[in-house]
Design a protein around this motif. Structure first.
Motif, PDB file in Angstrom:
ATOM      1  N   LEU A 211      -4.107 -17.294   1.417  1.00  0.00           N
ATOM      2  CA  LEU A 211      -3.927 -15.953   1.953  1.00  0.00           C
ATOM      3  C   LEU A 211      -5.270 -15.252   2.102  1.00  0.00           C
ATOM      4  CD1 LEU A 211      -1.151 -14.792  -0.565  1.00  0.00           C
ATOM      5  CD2 LEU A 211      -0.811 -16.057   1.569  1.00  0.00           C
ATOM      6  N   ALA A 212      -5.426 -14.470   3.160  1.00  0.00           N
ATOM      7  CA  ALA A 212      -6.634 -13.648   3.308  1.00  0.00           C
ATOM      8  C   ALA A 212      -6.295 -12.430   4.144  1.00  0.00           C
ATOM      9  CB  ALA A 212      -7.767 -14.435   3.947  1.00  0.00           C
ATOM     10  N   TRP A 213      -6.684 -11.257   3.632  1.00  0.00           N
ATOM     11  CA  TRP A 213      -6.416 -10.001   4.328  1.00  0.00           C
ATOM     12  C   TRP A 213      -7.710  -9.226   4.513  1.00  0.00           C
ATOM     13  CZ3 TRP A 213      -2.202 -12.278   4.766  1.00  0.00           C
ATOM     14  CH2 TRP A 213      -1.302 -12.558   3.744  1.00  0.00           C
ATOM     15  N   ALA A 218     -13.106 -12.008   7.034  1.00  0.00           N
ATOM     16  CA  ALA A 218     -13.133 -12.650   8.354  1.00  0.00           C
ATOM     17  C   ALA A 218     -14.243 -13.693   8.474  1.00  0.00           C
ATOM     18  CB  ALA A 218     -13.277 -11.595   9.451  1.00  0.00           C
ATOM     19  N   ALA A 219     -15.438 -13.376   7.972  1.00  0.00           N
ATOM     20  CA  ALA A 219     -16.570 -14.297   8.128  1.00  0.00           C
ATOM     21  C   ALA A 219     -16.350 -15.586   7.357  1.00  0.00           C
ATOM     22  CB  ALA A 219     -17.860 -13.611   7.669  1.00  0.00           C
ATOM     23  N   VAL A 246      -2.931 -21.623   6.390  1.00  0.00           N
ATOM     24  CA  VAL A 246      -3.855 -20.498   6.256  1.00  0.00           C
ATOM     25  C   VAL A 246      -3.155 -19.285   6.860  1.00  0.00           C
ATOM     26  CG1 VAL A 246      -6.135 -19.596   6.809  1.00  0.00           C
ATOM     27  CG2 VAL A 246      -5.825 -22.058   6.411  1.00  0.00           C
ATOM     28  N   VAL A 247      -2.802 -18.327   6.018  1.00  0.00           N
ATOM     29  CA  VAL A 247      -2.000 -17.184   6.438  1.00  0.00           C
ATOM     30  C   VAL A 247      -2.886 -15.946   6.413  1.00  0.00           C
ATOM     31  CG1 VAL A 247       0.073 -15.839   5.989  1.00  0.00           C
ATOM     32  CG2 VAL A 247       0.047 -18.283   5.477  1.00  0.00           C
ATOM     33  N   LEU A 248      -3.054 -15.317   7.583  1.00  0.00           N
ATOM     34  CA  LEU A 248      -4.005 -14.215   7.743  1.00  0.00           C
ATOM     35  C   LEU A 248      -3.334 -13.001   8.357  1.00  0.00           C
ATOM     36  CD1 LEU A 248      -6.794 -16.320   9.522  1.00  0.00           C
ATOM     37  CD2 LEU A 248      -6.515 -15.998   7.048  1.00  0.00           C
ATOM     38  N   ALA A 252      -8.425 -10.377   9.158  1.00  0.00           N
ATOM     39  CA  ALA A 252      -9.035 -11.564   8.553  1.00  0.00           C
ATOM     40  C   ALA A 252      -9.259 -12.674   9.568  1.00  0.00           C
ATOM     41  CB  ALA A 252      -8.176 -12.076   7.400  1.00  0.00           C
ATOM     42  N   GLY A 253      -8.461 -12.708  10.627  1.00  0.00           N
ATOM     43  CA  GLY A 253      -8.611 -13.746  11.647  1.00  0.00           C
ATOM     44  C   GLY A 253      -9.504 -13.360  12.801  1.00  0.00           C
TER      45      GLY A 253
END
Length: 637
Positions: A211-213, A218-219, A246-248, A252-253
């Motif tokens: 997960l990334a928010w 983003a980088a 990979v769930v964004l 984040a994307g």
């Protein structure tokens, strides 16, 4: 939801926001748990901590309470823990998991495994060996949940961690400790070591969900997805796993090639989309360091934009179109210019003057983020209100609190204003702060003093800007008032208070912080409260709302991309200086803010650098040259 075609082993999915994404991940976990229940087998979960999975856990708790999802067959293994770390500490991952998940579901205590931060060091190696053995004894991890740090670490596997690494004690990277400083009320309080599953341990899970928010990730997401596997970014080793999701969220994307420059990734582009054209042309001009009006057919053809040229005609016509779009974003009248043709202006001419409501998540975000625009709105005769959504009381140093308590005591002693001397308050505060442990929540008295310090600074900044005291509104939204960096989720009371203030002022312009890079999450929650309040008012048919426009500004962390900007307010050298003076009224944040984040500069320095950079980009693209520019994007509800 948008699915991207990435390297075969990484399935990248971008959701509109983290709420939607978290709910989708929670459903995936619930499906696994139910499937294993039907098979009569345990569901073995690898669990992560930090801000990324919190909404996933909240949704799992909801599924347990409302839809009967049972965790009795779940066996969990947490990724990591600080070392040393008592389990009841505010920063302990044992406490984190209890507060967000374990205390709210029917998981069996004997099935919960978390690295032990209390062990003597001589026992750590054996504990790590046994931790690996316990995972193997239950048949391995079915689904491993991951977040990702700015260094590219997964778990606490810092740069240098290879794909064969196992559960172990590790020294934390400086960047990781800096990012954790807010949770520990200062980097000096962050443990230097941690226990973590290894990269090799993680890669043995049958399925991995990362997960990334937010823009801050983003980088590193781009490096993880598109870079070569390397010890310098341990997350890149996930490319070697057969099943990684990979769930964004959108932010984040944003740096992935297929999102940022799809024409370079071979993705079909819908060139009648004016926003995409503007993005492509500004990218091309900046890449070639040329003004927009000097771009040639050859520039387009040689840089992946031949299809745009083929569909839109000569470079000259494309250049003129985009140049005019950017030109029309610039205005010295952010509230609208009276009696002017507003056909190509970002704001309406009428009504004039307007009632303006500026939402400020913390007591200084208004002047840091849009201080120049605020000053201009006041000078141009608008009725400007500022709503400070939170007290900001955790961001005041203890010695500053003691100084104010001492002032009250000395003032009281000098003028004998009270039968019970304020000296008693001073001694209580002094005794508490003297014995305060690192990371300990402040007493209610200390929290109140810190809140009053920040409130007084906000009032001083408003007065400097010409805003009367009765137009400064202190909301003290309940979600924030925990005394801790970790806040409550947005609640009904937060939304109700926001709706009431909107009804009271009936603004024709709203400014709100759209800064999703805020590392502490306060901006996100404050913005969510505004959005939900406006949606409910719209659904209720509120009569004044159709005449209200909402503009989003960015905070101290990041600016809007040039192709996103819809209103650019230029600042002269004098206006930038006046903005700085307004920021200086927030003395408790001067010289060194308590929670600076990854950028160690003072907030005024970051703000000026950002304003000057935006102005420089406009200049390089061939538009007018200004000392600084504050940028805004309109939210259409």
């Amino acid at each position: 939801m948008l699915a991207l075609s990435s390297p075969p082993v990484l399935a990248v999915t971008i959701h509109p926001d983290s709420e939607v994404a978290s709910a989708a991940v929670a459903r995936t976990i619930a499906e696994l748990i139910r499937q294993r229940q039907a098979e009569g087998r345990p569901a073995v979960l690898g669990l992560a901590t930090g801000s990324s999975p919190t909404r996933v856990y909240e949704e799992l708790v909801r599924l347990h309470r409302e839809e009967g999802l049972s965790f009795r067959n779940v066996v969990s293994f947490n990724l990591d823990e600080y070392y040393p770390m008592p389990p009841d500490s505010l920063q302990s991952y044992v406490r984190f998991m209890r507060e967000y998940l374990f205390d709210h579901v029917d998981i069996q205590p004997e099935n919960v495994h978390i690295p032990d931060g209390t062990l003597p060091q001589e026992q750590v190696a054996e504990f790590c060996r046994q931790y690996e053995a316990r995972i193997q004894a239950v048949g391995g991890i079915d689904l491993q949940l991951l977040g990702i740090g700015r260094t590219g670490h997964i778990g606490f596997n810092e740069p240098g961690s290879g794909p064969q690494s196992r559960t172990r004690l590790i020294t934390l990277d400086h960047i990781t400790r800096t990012d954790a400083a807010a949770d520990f009320y200062g980097e000096e309080n962050v443990p230097r070591r941690a226990l973590t599953m290894g990269v090799g341990t993680i890669l043995e899970a049958r399925r991995i969900v990362l997960l990334a928010w937010g823009e801050g990730k983003a980088a590193v997401i781009k490096r993880m997805v598109e870079g070569e596997p390397s010890d310098s970014v341990p997350a890149t080793y996930l490319q070697q796993h057969p099943r990684v999701d990979v769930v964004l969220d959108e932010a984040a994307g944003a740096e992935l090639t297929e999102r940022k420059t799809p024409w370079l990734a071979g993705v079909p582009c819908h060139w009648p989309d004016e926003a995409l054209v503007r993005k492509a042309v500004t990218w091309l001009a900046r890449r070639l360091e040329k003004p927009i009006l000097k771009l040639t057919d050859e520039d387009y053809n040689e840089n992946g934009l031949s299809e745009l040229l083929a569909e839109s005609g000569r470079a000259y016509s494309i250049n003129i179109r985009v140049f005019n779009q950017l030109q029309h974003t610039i205005t010295g009248w952010p509230g609208g210019k009276p009696d002017a043709d507003d056909t190509h202006r970002p704001e309406r001419a009428a009504p004039f003057p307007k009632r303006v409501l500026i939402f400020s998540p913390h007591p200084d975000d208004d002047v840091i983020s849009m201080g120049g625009t605020l000053l201009r709105l006041v000078e141009q005769g608008h009725e400007v209100h500022v709503a400070y959504q939170t007290s900001g009381n955790i961001a005041v140093f203890d010695d500053e609190t003691l100084r104010f308590a001492e002032f009250v005591a000395d003032y009281d002693a000098a003028f004998r204003l009270d039968e019970q001397p304020a000296e008693n308050l001073y001694h209580r505060v002094a005794d508490f702060l003297k014995n305060k442990a690192p990371g300990q929540v402040d007493s209610p008295e200390v929290q109140q003093i810190k809140g009053l310090i920040r409130r007084g600074e906000a009032k001083a900044a408003c007065r400097y800007a010409g805003i009367p005291d009765d137009r400064a509104h202190f909301m003290d939204l309940p979600f924030y008032e925990t005394g801790r960096v970790r806040k409550k989720p947005i609640g009904e009371e937060d939304i109700r208070l926001t709706m009431e203030l909107l009804h009271q002022i009936r603004p024709q312009q709203i400014y709100a912080a759209g800064d999703l890079s805020d590392p502490h999450g306060t901006h996100r929650v404050c913005l969510a409260a505004i959005f939900e309040a406006v949606r409910r008012l719209k659904a209720a048919g509120t009569d004044w709302l159709p005449d209200c426009w909402v503009w989003l500004y960015r905070g101290a962390w990041q600016e809007w991309d040039i192709d996103q900007i819809e209103m650019a307010v230029p600042l002269s050298p004098d206006e930038l200086t006046r903005k700085r003076r307004a920021i200086f009224k927030h003395q408790s944040q001067k010289d060194r803010p308590l929670f600076p984040g990854a950028d160690q500069r003072e907030f005024w320095q970051r703000s000026e650098a950002r304003n000057r950079t935006t102005a420089k980009i406009y200049d390089q693209l061939g538009l007018a040259e200004y000392e600084g520019i504050e940028a805004f994007v309109r939210w259409v509800f």
